[in-house]
Design a protein around this motif. Structure first.
Motif, PDB file in Angstrom:
ATOM      1  N   PHE A  38       0.167  -6.121  -5.348  1.00  0.00           N
ATOM      2  CA  PHE A  38      -1.097  -5.764  -4.712  1.00  0.00           C
ATOM      3  C   PHE A  38      -2.203  -5.668  -5.754  1.00  0.00           C
ATOM      4  CE2 PHE A  38       2.230  -4.314  -1.926  1.00  0.00           C
ATOM      5  CZ  PHE A  38       1.746  -4.604  -0.672  1.00  0.00           C
ATOM      6  N   PRO A  39      -3.457  -5.818  -5.305  1.00  0.00           N
ATOM      7  CA  PRO A  39      -4.572  -5.714  -6.254  1.00  0.00           C
ATOM      8  C   PRO A  39      -4.706  -4.296  -6.800  1.00  0.00           C
ATOM      9  CG  PRO A  39      -5.395  -5.867  -4.004  1.00  0.00           C
ATOM     10  CD  PRO A  39      -3.912  -6.062  -3.938  1.00  0.00           C
ATOM     11  N   GLU A  40      -5.309  -4.186  -7.963  1.00  0.00           N
ATOM     12  CA  GLU A  40      -5.540  -2.863  -8.563  1.00  0.00           C
ATOM     13  C   GLU A  40      -6.408  -2.001  -7.643  1.00  0.00           C
ATOM     14  OE1 GLU A  40      -4.935   0.112 -11.131  1.00  0.00           O
ATOM     15  OE2 GLU A  40      -4.056  -1.886 -11.385  1.00  0.00           O
ATOM     16  N   ASP A  41      -7.505  -2.581  -7.158  1.00  0.00           N
ATOM     17  CA  ASP A  41      -8.397  -1.888  -6.223  1.00  0.00           C
ATOM     18  C   ASP A  41      -7.879  -2.132  -4.814  1.00  0.00           C
ATOM     19  OD1 ASP A  41     -10.410  -0.931  -4.572  1.00  0.00           O
ATOM     20  OD2 ASP A  41     -12.031  -1.867  -5.702  1.00  0.00           O
ATOM     21  N   MET A  42      -7.351  -1.105  -4.182  1.00  0.00           N
ATOM     22  CA  MET A  42      -6.683  -1.246  -2.890  1.00  0.00           C
ATOM     23  C   MET A  42      -7.609  -1.065  -1.691  1.00  0.00           C
ATOM     24  SD  MET A  42      -3.478  -2.012  -3.170  1.00  0.00           S
ATOM     25  CE  MET A  42      -2.804  -1.448  -1.612  1.00  0.00           C
TER      26      MET A  42
END
Length: 94
Positions: free
Chosen positions: A42-46
């Motif tokens: 998943f991306p760092e910024d969720m």
């Protein structure tokens, strides 16, 4: 699912909808706690991912009594995930 169960689920979901971002955050926090190995998927910024989860759940609950809207290809097309050409390539039900 009976019509009464569908209505009950929709009513209860409407109660948590105003806090959908908190619910989605709790979901992902628990997911990453239970399966830390998936965090890198998943991306760092969720924020965007949480929004997608909340929107998907809302779409599903809202349309439980509309099976034509629940067809995967229709949903994917509505959310801009696949084109008409790709929809034509998907296997047909029935």
């Amino acid at each position: 699912m009976s019509p009464e169960e569908t209505k009950a689920l929709q009513t209860n979901f409407a109660r948590i909808y105003p806090i959908k971002h908190s619910v989605a955050k709790c979901f992902y926090d628990k997911l990453f706690e239970l399966a830390p190995g998936v965090r890198d998927l998943f991306p760092e910024d969720m924020r965007e991912q949480r929004e997608k989860l909340a929107d998907t759940l809302a779409f599903i609950v809202k349309n439980l009594d509309k099976p034509d809207k629940m067809e995967l290809a229709v949903w994917l097309k509505a959310y801009g995930r696949i084109s008409d050409m790709m929809v034509d390539q998907l296997p047909k039900e029935g």
